[in-house]
Design an enzyme around this catalytic site. Structure first.
Site: not given
Length: 218
Positions: A72, A182
């Protein structure tokens, strides 16, 4: 099998081979043929793309090798001076709650940083662990700057976790400039040494071992 087996790998671990070994270990854990495991290691400089990675966040695609990780999250950097912890735990035994598991990983990092008098914090909507930087210029809105010190990205296969987290000890922080870490543009990255702390990888490993049972009891 309940005892977690810890391994500290020397040198720089090649990414593809490590991922393959991790997948094999996950299958063995699921089959009841191996104990849960945590591998502490460093990778050579590289970028990994999680399942939510956006192409525009790979700013310099030619700078370092780019690997599709399958975990993820979005883009992250791994390299020397950064401790990667690959966490292979059986959530079928520990509790089938992914959110609680990710929170426990964050809490583990926060407790580890506290061993060095660093206040790590979580932020709503931003997975990972952050530190407030009063020593750096404030944002345009006057809010204090916050830098990311640890990233978290996991995957589950039949309720066994793999991938895990990374903590910046003393990586080359300019290497993060090839990506939007991110997917968050408005915040930077930091490390324990960047914060002025002469922490070694061995110091961090000892702290990770000490604090782990608080958050992942058998």
């Amino acid at each position: 099998m309940s005892a977690v087996e810890w391994s500290i790998l020397p040198g720089l671990s090649p990414y593809r081979e490590t991922l393959e070994a991790m997948e094999n270990r996950v299958a063995a854990i699921r089959a009841g043929e191996a104990a849960e495991a945590i591998w502490l290691l460093e990778h050579p400089p590289l970028y990994t793309a999680g399942t939510s990675a956006r192409p525009e966040d790979l700013v310099e695609p030619e700078r370092f090798p780019v690997h599709v990780a399958g975990r993820g999250g979005q883009y992250t950097y791994h390299g020397p001076g950064q401790r990667v912890a690959y966490v292979m735990l059986d959530l079928d035994r520990r509790g089938r709650d992914v959110r609680r598991f990710v929170t426990a990983l964050e809490d583990w990092v926060i407790a580890t940083l506290a061993e060095f008098n660093v206040r790590g914090e979580r932020r709503e909507g931003r997975v990972g662990v952050w530190v407030v930087r009063p020593d750096r210029p404030a944002g345009l809105d006057g809010s204090p700057r916050e830098d990311k010190i640890a990233a978290i990205g996991v995957k589950l296969r039949r309720w066994v976790s793999f991938h895990g987290l990374s903590i910046n000890v003393e990586p080359n922080l300019t290497h993060f400039e090839g990506i939007v870490p991110c997917g968050i543009r408005e915040h930077g990255v930091t490390s324990l040494v960047d914060l002025g702390l002469p922490v070694t990888m061995q110091d961090l490993d000892a702290a990770l071992l000490r604090t782990f049972p608080q958050h992942f009891p058998d």
